[in-house]
Design a protein around this motif. Structure first.
Motif, PDB file in Angstrom:
ATOM      1  N   ARG A  57      33.195 -12.947  28.294  1.00 49.73           N
ATOM      2  CA  ARG A  57      32.685 -11.590  28.112  1.00 49.73           C
ATOM      3  C   ARG A  57      31.521 -11.572  27.123  1.00 49.73           C
ATOM      4  O   ARG A  57      30.536 -10.864  27.306  1.00 49.73           O
ATOM      5  CB  ARG A  57      33.808 -10.669  27.643  1.00 49.73           C
ATOM      6  N   ARG A  58      31.623 -12.374  26.080  1.00 47.90           N
ATOM      7  CA  ARG A  58      30.554 -12.466  25.084  1.00 47.90           C
ATOM      8  C   ARG A  58      29.326 -13.208  25.634  1.00 47.90           C
ATOM      9  O   ARG A  58      28.202 -12.900  25.273  1.00 47.90           O
ATOM     10  CB  ARG A  58      31.072 -13.174  23.839  1.00 47.90           C
TER      11      ARG A  58
ATOM     12  N   ASP B 248      27.610 -10.589  27.762  1.00 53.70           N
ATOM     13  CA  ASP B 248      27.043  -9.511  26.952  1.00 53.70           C
ATOM     14  C   ASP B 248      27.435  -9.712  25.492  1.00 53.70           C
ATOM     15  O   ASP B 248      28.555  -9.390  25.100  1.00 53.70           O
ATOM     16  CB  ASP B 248      27.569  -8.157  27.447  1.00 53.70           C
TER      17      ASP B 248
ATOM     18  N   ASP C 135      26.888  -7.998  23.082  1.00 51.78           N
ATOM     19  CA  ASP C 135      27.232  -6.724  22.455  1.00 51.78           C
ATOM     20  C   ASP C 135      28.446  -6.060  23.095  1.00 51.78           C
ATOM     21  O   ASP C 135      28.699  -4.864  22.876  1.00 51.78           O
ATOM     22  CB  ASP C 135      26.030  -5.769  22.540  1.00 51.78           C
ATOM     23  N   ALA C 136      29.202  -6.807  23.883  1.00 48.58           N
ATOM     24  CA  ALA C 136      30.395  -6.242  24.519  1.00 48.58           C
ATOM     25  C   ALA C 136      31.354  -5.711  23.456  1.00 48.58           C
ATOM     26  O   ALA C 136      31.479  -6.291  22.370  1.00 48.58           O
ATOM     27  CB  ALA C 136      31.093  -7.310  25.360  1.00 48.58           C
TER      28      ALA C 136
ATOM     29  N   THR D 118      34.470  -2.123  29.824  1.00 49.90           N
ATOM     30  CA  THR D 118      33.547  -3.225  29.565  1.00 49.90           C
ATOM     31  C   THR D 118      32.253  -2.914  30.312  1.00 49.90           C
ATOM     32  O   THR D 118      32.265  -2.847  31.552  1.00 49.90           O
ATOM     33  CB  THR D 118      34.136  -4.558  30.044  1.00 49.90           C
TER      34      THR D 118
ATOM     35  N   HIS E 256      29.575  -4.525  31.109  1.00 49.25           N
ATOM     36  CA  HIS E 256      29.044  -5.511  32.048  1.00 49.25           C
ATOM     37  C   HIS E 256      30.161  -6.464  32.480  1.00 49.25           C
ATOM     38  O   HIS E 256      30.630  -7.279  31.686  1.00 49.25           O
ATOM     39  CB  HIS E 256      27.900  -6.294  31.406  1.00 49.25           C
TER      40      HIS E 256
ATOM     41  N   GLY F 151      27.199 -11.190  34.983  1.00 42.37           N
ATOM     42  CA  GLY F 151      25.812 -11.444  34.630  1.00 42.37           C
ATOM     43  C   GLY F 151      25.443 -12.839  35.096  1.00 42.37           C
ATOM     44  O   GLY F 151      26.168 -13.798  34.827  1.00 42.37           O
TER      45      GLY F 151
END
Length: 335
Positions: free
Chosen positions: A153-154, A157, A159-160, A261, A263, A266
């Motif tokens: 997740r990081r 993004d 900034d998640a 969440t 995003h 990606g």
């Protein structure tokens, strides 16, 4: 043919591997833990939607073989007075998290899917995934099934949002026999003065399973779980306190969720399960949502030639439903 790297060998990761195999897509699972996974001492219920997903990928029988039916739920107050009673939709199944991990991972291995343990992912770049032990793996897609504190997740993004503290601790335990004389395969849910408790006696297991949701002012990380559950149940006139006191095993943890969440994907990376939408356990949908994610993602990757199109189709199918369930579970858990 695409090759998929799956970071995480829990319910979401292994179910995704099985769903991809069913769709004719090659994958390999990389699990951070040496065996099993986090929270393996807890228990859960796979609800009908989760069992339907497992059936879609020919995995329902493996889970049924190591689980017990969840037939009814009875609600009690802190005096033991019955407040309500209803059937649980079939074919809901109760089992320990460890049993679910084991059943899915053994099925994956039996189907020729590589499952690697002791592989904690540290990064991914250009289709190459790196692990803490210095090894790497290459693939066309990275599935982040690495839980609520997801590294993937990081990577998608930076900034998640961080997981949200849910204001409670969740504690699980097992007591030999059925000293409270509870009906088999029923759940007894207790609204206590200082906590919420659940009790069940799976027919054939030989133990009473219980859980406690206890309010807290902040995370404890490694709290005195048995004592917290005892203190929370002490003032109630229900079987919970004596069952907790007689438990042979107690495990616990702090409860967090992820309401949204921004995003889910990606580049060549995509999230499933708790990495995308962790819920508190009140709605008993965590495992079932992860299984549904697995089926939806595998279907999208099979149906779309472009990875981006597959990810968009997967997110469109799953985002709204999972966010609604996370929100509903949060409301139930705080009631």
């Amino acid at each position: 043919m695409r090759r998929v790297i799956i970071a995480g060998g829990g319910v979401a990761g292994t179910a995704t591997a099985l769903a991809l195999h069913h769709a004719g897509i090659e994958s390999a699972v990389y699990e951070a833990h040496e065996s099993g996974g986090a929270d393996a001492g807890a228990f859960l219920t796979v609800m009908p939607n989760g069992m339907a997903g497992l059936d879609t990928i020919d995995a329902a029988d493996a889970v049924t073989a190591v689980s017990y039916p969840a037939r009814t739920v009875t609600l009690l107050d802190d005096t033991g007075q019955r407040l309500g009673h209803r059937p649980i939709d079939a074919p809901s199944r109760s089992l320990t998290r460890a049993a679910l991990y084991r059943a899915l991972q053994e099925l994956a291995v039996a189907r020729g899917i590589p499952v690697h343990h002791g592989k904690r992912m540290t990064g991914a770049d250009g289709g190459v995934v790196t692990f803490a032990d210095g090894t790497t793996a290459s693939g066309d897609v990275l599935v982040g099934a690495d839980g609520i504190h997801s590294r993937t997740r990081r990577l998608i993004d930076p900034d998640a949002p961080e997981p949200r503290w849910a204001g409670q601790h969740v504690i699980y335990g097992y007591t030999p026999g059925n000293p409270a004389g509870l009906d088999l395969d029923e759940y007894y849910m207790i609204r206590g003065k200082r906590g919420f408790f659940g009790l069940t006696v799976p027919d054939g297991d030989g133990r009473t399973w219980w859980f406690a949701r206890v309010p807290g002012s902040g995370p404890l990380h490694d709290g005195p779980w048995r004592q917290l559950a005892l203190d929370a149940s002490r003032e109630d006139s229900t079987p919970a306190h004596d069952l907790i006191a007689a438990s042979e095993r107690v495990v616990g943890g702090d409860s967090f969720d992820i309401p949204t969440t921004p995003h889910w994907h990606g580049g060549s990376m995509v999230l499933t399960g708790d990495a995308a939408h962790a819920a508190v356990p009140a709605a008993a949908q965590g495992a079932s949502m992860a299984i549904e994610d697995a089926v939806a993602l595998a279907t999208a990757l099979r149906e779309h030639d472009e990875i981006k199109d597959a990810f968009l189709a997967y997110e469109q199918r799953r985002r709204a439903e999972t966010e609604e369930t996370v929100a509903a579970s949060s409301r139930m858990g705080s009631a």
